[in-house]
Motif scaffolding. Structure first.
Motif, PDB file in Angstrom:
ATOM      1  N   LYS A   1       0.824  -1.201   0.000  1.00 50.69           N
ATOM      2  CA  LYS A   1       0.000   0.000   0.000  1.00 50.69           C
ATOM      3  C   LYS A   1       0.863   1.258   0.000  1.00 50.69           C
ATOM      4  O   LYS A   1       0.616   2.194  -0.776  1.00 50.69           O
ATOM      5  CB  LYS A   1      -0.911  -0.007   1.241  1.00 50.69           C
ATOM      6  CG  LYS A   1      -1.881   1.157   1.317  1.00 50.69           C
ATOM      7  CD  LYS A   1      -2.880   1.134   0.186  1.00 50.69           C
ATOM      8  CE  LYS A   1      -3.927   2.239   0.335  1.00 50.69           C
ATOM      9  NZ  LYS A   1      -4.806   2.324  -0.855  1.00 50.69           N
ATOM     10  N   ALA A   2       1.886   1.281   0.852  1.00 45.92           N
ATOM     11  CA  ALA A   2       2.790   2.437   0.895  1.00 45.92           C
ATOM     12  C   ALA A   2       3.487   2.626  -0.444  1.00 45.92           C
ATOM     13  O   ALA A   2       3.627   3.754  -0.941  1.00 45.92           O
ATOM     14  CB  ALA A   2       3.815   2.266   2.014  1.00 45.92           C
ATOM     15  N   GLY A   3       3.931   1.522  -1.048  1.00 49.53           N
ATOM     16  CA  GLY A   3       4.620   1.608  -2.337  1.00 49.53           C
ATOM     17  C   GLY A   3       3.732   2.195  -3.426  1.00 49.53           C
ATOM     18  O   GLY A   3       4.150   3.080  -4.179  1.00 49.53           O
ATOM     19  N   THR A   4       2.482   1.735  -3.509  1.00 46.36           N
ATOM     20  CA  THR A   4       1.576   2.249  -4.540  1.00 46.36           C
ATOM     21  C   THR A   4       1.208   3.709  -4.295  1.00 46.36           C
ATOM     22  O   THR A   4       1.048   4.490  -5.245  1.00 46.36           O
ATOM     23  CB  THR A   4       0.295   1.398  -4.617  1.00 46.36           C
ATOM     24  OG1 THR A   4      -0.323   1.340  -3.330  1.00 46.36           O
ATOM     25  CG2 THR A   4       0.606  -0.019  -5.070  1.00 46.36           C
ATOM     26  N   GLU A   5       1.104   4.087  -3.029  1.00 41.99           N
ATOM     27  CA  GLU A   5       0.782   5.484  -2.719  1.00 41.99           C
ATOM     28  C   GLU A   5       1.971   6.399  -2.999  1.00 41.99           C
ATOM     29  O   GLU A   5       1.790   7.548  -3.428  1.00 41.99           O
ATOM     30  CB  GLU A   5       0.342   5.609  -1.265  1.00 41.99           C
ATOM     31  CG  GLU A   5      -0.977   4.921  -0.948  1.00 41.99           C
ATOM     32  CD  GLU A   5      -2.154   5.495  -1.715  1.00 41.99           C
ATOM     33  OE1 GLU A   5      -2.068   6.661  -2.171  1.00 41.99           O
ATOM     34  OE2 GLU A   5      -3.169   4.793  -1.862  1.00 41.99           O
ATOM     35  N   VAL A   6       3.186   5.909  -2.774  1.00 39.62           N
ATOM     36  CA  VAL A   6       4.376   6.692  -3.106  1.00 39.62           C
ATOM     37  C   VAL A   6       4.445   6.935  -4.607  1.00 39.62           C
ATOM     38  O   VAL A   6       4.800   8.030  -5.061  1.00 39.62           O
ATOM     39  CB  VAL A   6       5.653   5.974  -2.606  1.00 39.62           C
ATOM     40  CG1 VAL A   6       6.898   6.522  -3.298  1.00 39.62           C
ATOM     41  CG2 VAL A   6       5.795   6.138  -1.104  1.00 39.62           C
ATOM     42  N   ILE A   7       4.091   5.925  -5.390  1.00 43.36           N
ATOM     43  CA  ILE A   7       4.077   6.078  -6.850  1.00 43.36           C
ATOM     44  C   ILE A   7       3.166   7.238  -7.249  1.00 43.36           C
ATOM     45  O   ILE A   7       3.541   8.112  -8.030  1.00 43.36           O
ATOM     46  CB  ILE A   7       3.602   4.771  -7.521  1.00 43.36           C
ATOM     47  CG1 ILE A   7       4.624   3.663  -7.299  1.00 43.36           C
ATOM     48  CG2 ILE A   7       3.382   4.992  -9.022  1.00 43.36           C
ATOM     49  CD1 ILE A   7       4.109   2.278  -7.648  1.00 43.36           C
TER      50      ILE A   7
END
Length: 291
Positions: A273-279
């Motif tokens: 979730k954090a990775g996709t939101e950082v994108i």
């Protein structure tokens, strides 16, 4: 190219990296060691494995997958973090910069047991030199710790305070300490004072008068780093929203450091979730720069 630094090489950190790297974001994972998961001899409650797997093997395989996608893996200890126009991450050996940071070092399950420590929190006991050095101008302070993180905190305090003493609490030093910083290796018996911390009592009944004690035990955890930036924390967890975002734009957290269920499955989900939101955050940041 947009970039992110992920602090922590466990399931949460690696899971985030798999998403950011595949999105074309320059991704660096910084991890000191494999943490508590390395001590797990047999994991039997995680999806996808017909036979038990050790924690060490799970982390090693995860990192290999991230490396295959082009993620830079740095084995180092993070001792500081700051933000100006971008995030600056200070490790024991390097200075790194990125447009976003994901904190995923897990949570500390170990703390020094010292009489009076909890009593004087906020009244002389602090966990962030950058945050609280101002309150101890021209006063004598101490730092509890014996490694690179403790030395980093002591160096932050040195220009502001009248004196800094590094207290190892009986633990051997693992760093070279400059002459300006005093070192006391005795075991601590208790913290003493009235409404405020006034002195450190050692087991041999000697005392050290100090106005402040900064805790830099072992190495910096996610909550320690979050506090340095002014991110909201509660007890030993970082406060995040549904997007795993802290109250600071570009700073995210995932895994054990956010509290709740301390399980691999939860860490992997939050990392993803954090990775996709950082994108999404970095893409919006790039659009704003163009506009």
């Amino acid at each position: 190219m947009s970039s992110t630094i992920i602090i922590g090489n466990g399931p949460a950190g690696v899971s985030a990296a798999l998403y950011t790297a595949r999105a074309g974001i320059e991704t660096t994972i910084v991890g000191k060691d494999f943490g508590a998961l390395e001590k797990a001899a047999s994991i039997e409650n995680y999806y996808g494995f017909s036979s038990p797997i050790s924690g060490k093997d799970l982390i090693t395989d995860g990192l290999a997958g991230a490396k295959r996608l082009g993620v830079s893996i740095l084995q180092d200890e993070v001792i500081g973090i700051s933000f100006t126009n971008s995030f600056s991450v200070t490790t024991k050996y390097k200075n790194l910069n990125a447009d976003s940071v994901i904190l995923a070092t897990g949570t500390s399950r170990r703390a020094p047991v010292i009489q009076g420590l909890k009593q004087f929190e906020g009244r002389g006991v602090s966990y962030c030199a950058v945050c609280d050095a101002f309150f101890y101008r021209k006063k004598s302070v101490a730092v509890l710790g014996s490694g690179a993180y403790a030395l980093h905190e002591a160096m932050e305090l040195l220009p502001v305070t009248s004196s800094v003493t590094l207290l190892t609490n009986g633990v051997p030093l693992t760093v070279d300490v400059p002459d300006e910083i005093m070192v006391n290796t005795q075991k601590i018996k208790a913290l003493e004072g009235g409404n405020q911390l006034e002195s450190i009592l050692f087991e041999d009944e000697s005392t050290l008068d100090v106005y402040g004690l900064f805790i830099a035990f072992a190495f910096a955890q996610s909550t320690d780093l979050a506090r340095k930036l002014g991110a909201l924390t509660e007890k030993n967890k970082i406060l995040v929203d549904s997007k795993m975002s802290t109250n600071l734009p570009g700073l995210y957290a995932a895994g054990d450091c956010t509290g709740g269920l301390l399980q691999i499955s939860k860490a992997v989900y939050e990392g993803a979730k954090a990775g996709t939101e950082v994108i999404q955050y970095l893409r919006n940041l790039e659009k704003s720069k163009i506009a």
